[in-house]
Design a protein around this motif. Structure first.
Motif, short mmCIF file in Angstrom:
data_model
loop_
_atom_site.label_atom_id
_atom_site.label_comp_id
_atom_site.label_asym_id
_atom_site.label_seq_id
_atom_site.Cartn_x
_atom_site.Cartn_y
_atom_site.Cartn_z
N ALA A 247 0.99 -1.26 -0.06
CA ALA A 247 -0.06 0.14 -0.06
C ALA A 247 0.95 1.42 0.05
N PRO A 248 2.09 1.39 0.75
CA PRO A 248 2.58 2.69 0.68
C PRO A 248 3.12 2.68 -0.45
N GLY A 249 4.04 1.65 -1.09
CA GLY A 249 4.25 1.98 -2.31
C GLY A 249 3.29 2.45 -3.48
N ALA A 314 -6.33 12.23 -0.95
CA ALA A 314 -7.40 11.22 -1.69
C ALA A 314 -6.85 9.91 -1.63
N ALA A 315 -5.60 10.00 -2.36
CA ALA A 315 -5.07 8.60 -2.37
C ALA A 315 -4.41 8.03 -1.10
N LEU A 316 -3.87 8.83 -0.16
CA LEU A 316 -3.56 8.37 1.18
C LEU A 316 -4.65 7.72 1.70
N ARG A 317 -6.00 8.47 1.87
CA ARG A 317 -6.92 7.94 2.41
C ARG A 317 -7.71 6.77 1.75
N LEU A 321 -3.56 5.37 4.79
CA LEU A 321 -2.23 5.76 5.26
C LEU A 321 -1.91 7.00 5.72
N ARG A 322 -1.09 7.19 6.43
CA ARG A 322 -0.83 8.51 7.20
C ARG A 322 0.48 8.98 6.28
#
Lengths: 334, 275
Positions: A247-249, A314-317, A321-322
């Motif tokens: 997810a972070p990537g 929005a992508a982080l949401r 992720l924070r």
């Protein structure tokens, strides 16, 4: 803050803070604030760029003419002739613009922006979203393959090989796409859009592959082996173990790719020719360097900036992720 | 593990990767071929023989050669500026409280989420208000916001595998901060610094979008070709692409060599030399 000085000492700490301050304020905050302010300022800015561009064109013309005079080859002369015609034509168009531009001080930049630019901005953002989605799908398996290959120590080599095309830059890679698929130079309209999409995605693939790879490389292999021993299918392993870890990537890659695709100036210019009029990014560049309409350009760039930041959040949401999860190892996965 | 993987999944993955590599490099190969065809206008496809016409034209073209030199100079300057900035950002961030770190991190990586065009316009307007004009220096400044953020990300990821208590212990035992930086931080970060330098160099070398606004009257090789797109000569663009690819290749090769050396010098305890 004191912790920085305690760890790195007074002198080193001061240097580090100074560098960070120059960066944060001078390179990021102040210019962006200035951009937003310029977009609402009513002051007329001179069209310095047009004049500079014109001077540049005249320099060009002079040097091309000199080359023309010193060349005997017929083929090369024809080539140069074409360039001279092109440059003269462009210089003439610019000269017409250097004449004092009609000013419309009563209409604000944002009013003009909402009148004319919203549809092109929406199109640009839509295209960028599509490009991001397609490159996510294309790059995830490649990143996973790179993780699998890392045992063979080819990993660094593979990733560095992927990096070579980056050095060419968007513009030349887009030119390469054009030579590959439309060597004659004329592009029918549907083909253009497919090519734009393909070129736009291709140009930014590395910035999707590397973050996903970095995230996947941190997954403990024993977890996958355990899942397989317990009878999980390949698909299930990806859905339940690898994708959550990636997810972070995925988020970082999407944010990078989206920004690169939404504001790409080079790709539309190459694949749709000089008449990239309906494209958003080229219209910003045109307002800066041709019409000298910096206020409208600032309004357009501000809108683009806000749109990109909103989509990044929005992508982080979306990936839950924070911001700091982008670089830190996550404890468990959610 | 590879043996137990289902055969079909492996086949699909290999096929996908092959197509991906083809997709990435086919246009470059075509361009390289276009650069050495006989016809002065290879786009028409009537020349079939081999010729260095495009390269001759490239070397005869003062503005393009000047642009090539400018491209290299800008790229080197971007590396020279963004490495210290990115490193400073990463070193400061890991020693801040969570909340302060989050705010500063958000500020510093904003340029990564923005198109180069928008950052470049902001930079241009800001420096013009201060009385500076467009030019090579401004192109470096405009590009640095983006590359420095990328460099910082690489360093931050790398620093994840360095326990901060190691430095604390060294300081408690009486080591000076400079000694800690030289003996602990530098060896640990050296491989990443090489990668970061190569990435920043490549990203600046091929840059068009942010350079085109910030350059003013100056030009890099890429913006120069961009300005001639309308009726320019394809052979010239192809030759230039080959020249830039060569520069990129040299940078990558140097990077690989330097990485091998720095990784060998790095402490063996680091389990994985991540990007």
């Amino acid at each position: 803050m004191a912790e920085v000085f305690r760890t790195y000492g007074l002198r080193l700490g001061a240097v580090l803070w100074l560098l960070v301050a120059i960066w944060g304020i001078g390179l990021v905050a102040a210019p962006l604030v200035d951009l937003a302010v310029s977009s609402v300022a009513s002051g007329e800015r001179s069209s310095i760029d047009t004049i500079a561009e014109l001077a540049r064109l005249r320099d060009d013309l002079r040097s091309v003419r000199r080359t023309w005079e010193s060349t005997a080859e017929v083929e090369r002369r024809a080539d140069l002739d074409r360039r001279i015609r092109l440059l003269t034509d462009r210089a003439r168009r610019l000269e017409a613009r250097v004449a004092p531009p009609e000013t419309e001080p009563e209409i604000g930049h944002w009013a003009r922006f909402t009148d004319t630019e919203i549809p092109t901005l929406a199109t640009a953002l839509g295209r960028a979203l599509l490009a991001t989605a397609v490159s996510l799908v294309l790059c995830y398996p490649v990143a996973w393959a790179a993780v699998l290959a890392s045992r063979r120590r080819h990993l660094t080599l593979v990733l560095f090989a992927l990096a070579v095309p980056v050095g060419l830059g968007e513009l030349l890679r887009a030119v390469a796409w054009r030579t590959t698929f439309a060597p004659a130079g004329d592009l029918a309209d549907p083909i253009v859009s497919v090519m734009v999409a393909a070129a736009a995605i291709q140009v930014h693939l590395l910035f999707m592959v590397v973050p996903i790879h970095a995230a996947l490389a941190r997954v403990d292999r024993r977890l996958i082996e355990a899942a397989r021993d317990l009878g999980a299918s390949t698909l299930r392993i990806h859905a339940r173990i690898l994708l959550p870890h990636a997810a972070p990537g995925l988020a970082l890659g999407s944010i990078l790719t989206f920004a690169l695709a939404a504001g790409s100036l080079a790709v539309p210019r190459v694949v749709s020719g000089e008449h990239g009029a309906r494209w958003f990014a080229p219209s910003i560049a045109r307002h800066v360097s041709e019409t000298g309409d910096l206020g409208l350009a600032a309004a357009e760039a501000t809108a683009l900036t806000v749109a990109c930041l909103v989509l990044a959040v929005a992508a982080l949401r979306l990936f839950r992720l924070r911001l700091r999860d982008l670089v830190e190892r996550r404890r468990g996965h959610g | 593990m590879a043996e137990t993987r289902p055969r079909i999944a492996r086949l699909i993955l290999n096929l996908h990767v092959s197509l991906f590599v083809l997709y990435l490099f086919l246009p470059l190969v075509v361009t390289a071929i276009a650069a050495v065809r006989v016809s002065p206008d290879p786009s028409t496809g009537d020349g079939k023989g081999f010729s260095l016409h495009g390269f001759a034209a490239l070397f005869a073209d003062d503005r393009l050669i000047g642009g090539l030199v400018a491209s290299l100079a800008v790229a080197v300057a971007v590396v020279a500026v963004s490495l210290p900035l990115g490193l400073a950002g990463a070193l400061v961030l890991r020693r801040l409280s969570r909340r302060t770190a989050a705010a500063l991190f958000a500020l510093l990586i904003v340029p990564l989420a923005l198109p180069g065009l928008a950052t470049a316009l902001a930079t241009l307007l800001f420096w013009r208000d201060l009385g500076a004009d467009g030019g090579l220096a401004l192109a470096v400044v405009a590009r640095t916001g983006w590359t420095a953020a990328l460099v910082m990300l690489l360093f931050l990821v790398r620093l994840q595998s360095l326990d901060p208590t190691l430095e604390d212990a060294a300081i408690d035992l009486g080591a000076s901060p400079v000694l800690v930086a030289r003996r602990i931080l530098a060896p640990h970060l050296a491989p990443t610094a090489v990668t970061a330098a190569v990435v920043a160099f490549l990203a600046a070398l091929g840059d068009h979008d942010s350079a085109v606004l910030a350059l003013g009257r100056a030009a890099t090789a890429v913006t120069e070709i961009g300005a001639r797109l309308g009726g320019g000569t394809p052979a010239l663009a192809a030759a230039l692409a080959v020249a830039l690819a060569a520069a990129a290749l040299v940078a990558v090769a140097l990077g690989l060599l330097a990485r091998r050396r720095t990784t060998a010098a790095a402490p063996a305890s680091t389990e994985r030399s991540g990007f």
